[in-house]
Design an enzyme around this catalytic site. Structure first.
Site, PDB file in Angstrom:
ATOM      1  N   GLN A   1      -0.213  -1.740   4.148  1.00  0.00           N
ATOM      2  CA  GLN A   1      -0.613  -1.296   2.873  1.00  0.00           C
ATOM      3  C   GLN A   1      -2.112  -1.380   2.340  1.00  0.00           C
ATOM      4  OE1 GLN A   1       0.750   1.606   1.678  1.00  0.00           O
ATOM      5  NE2 GLN A   1      -1.541   2.330   0.383  1.00  0.00           N
TER       6      GLN A   1
ATOM      7  N   ASP B   1       0.050   4.632  11.808  1.00  0.00           N
ATOM      8  CA  ASP B   1      -0.811   4.877  10.790  1.00  0.00           C
ATOM      9  C   ASP B   1      -2.478   5.411  11.495  1.00  0.00           C
ATOM     10  OD1 ASP B   1      -1.188   4.518   8.149  1.00  0.00           O
ATOM     11  OD2 ASP B   1      -1.539   3.049   7.930  1.00  0.00           O
TER      12      ASP B   1
ATOM     13  N   LYS C   1       6.855   6.297   0.501  1.00  0.00           N
ATOM     14  CA  LYS C   1       6.762   6.194   1.576  1.00  0.00           C
ATOM     15  C   LYS C   1       8.167   5.912   1.735  1.00  0.00           C
ATOM     16  CE  LYS C   1       1.876   5.689   2.532  1.00  0.00           C
ATOM     17  NZ  LYS C   1       0.860   5.078   2.910  1.00  0.00           N
TER      18      LYS C   1
END
Ligand code: NDP
Length: 295
Positions: free
Chosen positions: A95, A118, A51
């Site tokens: 994460q 997200d 990422k």
């Protein structure tokens, strides 16, 4: 049979992102993404690395925040609160999976919904249900839809079967497939589904998101179906330098010959997920300037 090359389609999507970043730069704004990782989970570190690298490739500012395994809930909440207040950060992600002392749901609820790239915050889940485009859609299911669209797969009226009902993949996947833009007829299967193989054989589009290596065998798949394999599973493989290989939830070798189209693992849904994250970060930066999507 067509192999749906996620890497190639993601590269095209990233090229569009690069142009959008340049357009924002010209207006004096650099999109910024903060990626928070707690602990040492090796797979999570690989994902975070990809990422951050993709951000650098596109000209997106990224901040990688690595916290020790023993980080408390309060410490993590303070980090997120700081990022919520930081105007150089437009997108925040923590994460998954965090260590067991962390209550992930509470963390997600604290993230500013306008920075929740997200798409896991209840506000964004609600917007997805309501088909309100101002929200953020979770990256993996969004990537699956993008793949289907780019590959020219007809979805309207198609029977779609999703295996898995997680908040990250299965549920948002089902919502997107049944939405007005896609118009599939959707079945969601899970560990309590009876006669799973028979249910799956009804699918024109089959999307396993289970987390079990090569679980979906040829008897799950109708001749001519499209299979989008979301699973990413690590199997030990001493012949490789890394010591492992990645396989999907689909037994690719036996399933592929029956398919009209299928995604490989790796190189299918994985790269799409990162491309959609970049798109969400750009969208967040734009919204912070009061510009709607595409503006
Ligand atoms: P979860 O473990 O949260 O969910 C798995 C789902 O699969 C559950 O709903 C579970 O059912 C269902 N399931 C488990 N076993 C069976 C079974 N025997 N028969 C039918 N259904 C079953 O996983 P995620 O949704 O987070 O991830 C799924 C997979 O996708 C993983 O391999 C993950 O690594 C991968 N993934 C890939 C991404 C990418 O970028 N390509 C991103 C995110 C995930 P129940 O609810 O009944 O327990």
């Amino acid at each position: 049979m067509t192999i749906l090359n996620g890497k190639e389609i993601a590269t095209d999507a990233l090229a569009e992102c690069r142009e959008q970043v340049q357009a924002l730069e010209a207006q004096g704004v650099t999109p910024g993404l903060a990626v928070v990782i707690v602990g040492k989970d090796p797979a999570s570190h690989v994902y975070v690395g990809s990422k951050v690298k993709t951000c650098a490739d596109l000209g997106i500012y990224s901040r990688r925040i690595e916290l020790p395994e023993e980080t408390s809930q309060r410490e993590l909440l303070e980090v997120v609160a700081g990022l919520n207040a930081d105007p150089s950060i437009h997108g925040i992600l923590v994460q998954s999976p965090p260590p067991p002392q962390i209550d992930e749901e509470e963390i997600i609820r604290l993230i500013d919904p306008d920075k929740d790239v997200d798409g896991f915050h209840p506000v964004n889940v609600g917007k997805l249900v309501m088909e309100d485009d101002s929200g953020f859609v979770p990256c993996t299911p969004q990537g699956c839809i993008h793949l289907l669209e780019r590959a020219g797969i007809e979805t309207a009226g198609a029977n779609a079967v999703v295996i898995g009902r997680s908040m990250i993949v299965g549920k948002p996947m089902a919502l997107l497939l049944m939405g007005r833009g896609i118009n599939a007829t959707v079945t969601v299967a899970h560990s309590r589904t009876r006669e799973l193989a028979r249910v799956c054989r009804e699918a024109d589009i089959l999307i396993p998101a289970i987390g079990r290596p090569e679980f979906v065998t040829a008897d799950f798949v109708k001749e001519g179906a499209v299979v989008i394999d979301v699973g990413i599973n690590r199997l030990e493989d001493s012949s490789r330098k890394s010591g492992y290989k990645l396989v999907g939830d689909v037994a690719y070798e036996e399933v592929a010959p029956k398919c009209r189209a299928i995604t490989p693992v790796p190189g299918g849904v994985g790269p799409m997920t990162i491309a959609m994250l970049m798109g969400n970060t750009i969208k967040a930066a734009r919204s912070s300037m009061g510009q709607p999507e595409g503006g």
